[in-house]
Design a protein around this motif. Structure first.
Motif, short mmCIF file in Angstrom:
data_model
loop_
_atom_site.label_atom_id
_atom_site.label_comp_id
_atom_site.label_asym_id
_atom_site.label_seq_id
_atom_site.Cartn_x
_atom_site.Cartn_y
_atom_site.Cartn_z
N PRO A 1 0.82 -1.22 0.00
CA PRO A 1 0.00 0.00 0.00
C PRO A 1 0.85 1.27 0.00
CG PRO A 1 -0.77 -1.56 1.66
CD PRO A 1 0.56 -2.05 1.18
N ASN A 2 0.42 2.25 -0.76
CA ASN A 2 1.03 3.57 -0.74
C ASN A 2 0.27 4.41 0.29
OD1 ASN A 2 2.03 6.13 -1.16
ND2 ASN A 2 1.91 6.03 -3.40
N THR A 3 0.92 4.75 1.38
CA THR A 3 0.25 5.49 2.45
C THR A 3 0.35 7.01 2.26
OG1 THR A 3 2.25 5.38 3.80
CG2 THR A 3 0.61 3.64 4.11
N GLN A 4 0.95 7.45 1.15
CA GLN A 4 1.12 8.89 0.90
C GLN A 4 0.09 9.43 -0.08
OE1 GLN A 4 5.20 9.90 0.01
NE2 GLN A 4 6.00 8.47 1.53
N VAL A 5 -1.00 8.71 -0.28
CA VAL A 5 -2.06 9.17 -1.16
C VAL A 5 -3.34 9.32 -0.34
CG1 VAL A 5 -1.10 8.22 -3.27
CG2 VAL A 5 -2.52 6.77 -1.82
N ILE B 1 -8.86 -5.81 2.33
CA ILE B 1 -10.12 -6.36 1.80
C ILE B 1 -9.82 -7.40 0.73
CG2 ILE B 1 -12.15 -5.78 0.41
CD1 ILE B 1 -12.23 -3.09 1.88
N VAL B 2 -8.84 -7.10 -0.14
CA VAL B 2 -8.45 -8.07 -1.17
C VAL B 2 -7.87 -9.32 -0.53
CG1 VAL B 2 -6.89 -8.49 -3.12
CG2 VAL B 2 -8.05 -6.27 -2.91
N ALA B 3 -7.01 -9.13 0.46
CA ALA B 3 -6.36 -10.28 1.12
C ALA B 3 -7.36 -11.16 1.87
CB ALA B 3 -5.28 -9.78 2.08
N ASP B 4 -8.52 -10.60 2.21
CA ASP B 4 -9.53 -11.38 2.92
C ASP B 4 -10.28 -12.33 2.00
OD1 ASP B 4 -8.93 -10.21 5.34
OD2 ASP B 4 -10.55 -8.74 5.25
N VAL B 5 -10.20 -12.11 0.67
CA VAL B 5 -11.03 -12.92 -0.23
C VAL B 5 -10.23 -13.68 -1.29
CG1 VAL B 5 -13.06 -11.46 0.08
CG2 VAL B 5 -11.45 -10.93 -1.77
N MET B 6 -8.90 -13.52 -1.32
CA MET B 6 -8.09 -14.25 -2.29
C MET B 6 -6.67 -14.38 -1.77
SD MET B 6 -7.11 -11.60 -5.38
CE MET B 6 -5.67 -12.59 -5.83
N PRO B 7 -5.84 -15.25 -2.37
CA PRO B 7 -4.45 -15.39 -1.91
C PRO B 7 -3.66 -14.09 -2.12
CG PRO B 7 -5.09 -17.26 -3.25
CD PRO B 7 -6.17 -16.24 -3.41
N ALA B 8 -3.48 -13.33 -1.07
CA ALA B 8 -2.77 -12.06 -1.14
C ALA B 8 -2.12 -11.77 0.20
CB ALA B 8 -3.72 -10.93 -1.54
N VAL B 9 -0.99 -11.07 0.15
CA VAL B 9 -0.24 -10.68 1.34
C VAL B 9 -0.12 -9.16 1.32
CG1 VAL B 9 2.04 -10.77 2.44
CG2 VAL B 9 1.05 -12.85 1.42
N VAL B 10 -0.26 -8.54 2.48
CA VAL B 10 -0.15 -7.08 2.60
C VAL B 10 1.09 -6.75 3.42
CG1 VAL B 10 -1.27 -4.95 3.33
CG2 VAL B 10 -2.66 -6.88 2.50
N SER B 11 1.96 -5.90 2.88
CA SER B 11 3.18 -5.52 3.60
C SER B 11 3.71 -4.20 3.05
CB SER B 11 4.26 -6.60 3.44
OG SER B 11 5.50 -6.15 3.97
N PRO B 12 4.29 -3.34 3.93
CA PRO B 12 4.91 -2.11 3.43
C PRO B 12 6.21 -2.37 2.67
CG PRO B 12 5.27 -2.32 5.79
CD PRO B 12 4.31 -3.42 5.40
N CYS B 13 6.86 -3.50 2.94
CA CYS B 13 8.08 -3.91 2.23
C CYS B 13 9.18 -2.85 2.27
CB CYS B 13 7.75 -4.27 0.77
SG CYS B 13 6.81 -5.79 0.60
#
Length: 205
Positions: A133-137, A147-159
């Protein structure tokens, strides 16, 4: 001119929409053939945004190196609205396909920002995704990514650190063992719903 005050005032909420219908998306083999890729190769698509608001070059380079350690060739999207041409490390391949959605399934995994249109396309393609995610927008990309990660194979990270990137890629690759999703878990027919509402409004007048 249109007298907007006299128009019916009714708020309508529609689901997300994408540019293409499901049948217009190429299968993995067909997409790889179209791009001239080895059908047995390991490929990752990186689409971290144009870099106009947030410098994504460092994160991108770190992720490309991390993916290379797992045997993946990284393709880096070149958005037409990018103000600068982000230099790529050796081994990264630029890609300018449009619409990108048509050939998304050529890739084993996707690494992407969490913009509205991109998330809808990821849901439709159903390719396992690492969302950064871009937190500067202005929009809440972190919430949308979850929301996407809750319904399909996805990982959320600032990296943002090597440790975060390593952990995120490992978790993403672990999702490849999951059974493929047959259809989007979210209704993506927003365009059809919007068209129906507009036609109904015209008919009422």
């Amino acid at each position: 001119s249109v007298d907007r005050e006299s128009l019916p005032g009714r708020r309508v909420t529609i689901p997300p929409f994408t540019m293409l219908k499901d049948e217009e998306l190429l299968s993995q083999d067909a997409a790889r053939d179209a791009l001239g890729l080895d059908r047995q190769g390991r490929y990752a698509l990186l689409s971290l945004g144009p870099g106009n608001v947030k410098d994504i070059s460092g994160i991108g380079r770190g992720l490309i190196d991390e993916l290379a350690r797992h045997g993946y060739t990284a393709f880096w999207t070149r958005p037409p609205i990018s103000a600068t041409d982000t230099p790529l490390p050796e081994g990264a391949v630029p890609i300018t396909e449009f619409p990108l959605l048509r050939i998304m399934r050529a890739f084993d995994i996707i690494v992407s920002a969490a913009g509205y249109n991109t998330c809808a396309e990821i849901l439709q393609s159903r390719v396992p995704t690492l969302l950064v995610p871009n937190t500067q927008v202005a929009d809440d990309q972190t919430r949308r990514a979850q929301i996407v990660a809750d319904v399909m194979p996805a990982v959320v990270s600032p990296c943002e650190t090597p440790e975060q990137r390593s952990d995120a890629v490992n978790r993403l690759l672990a999702t490849l063992d999951s059974a493929p999703i047959d259809s989007p878990a979210v209704d993506l027919r927003g365009a059809e719903h919007a068209a129906d509402e507009i036609l109904a409004l015209i008919g009422n007048r």
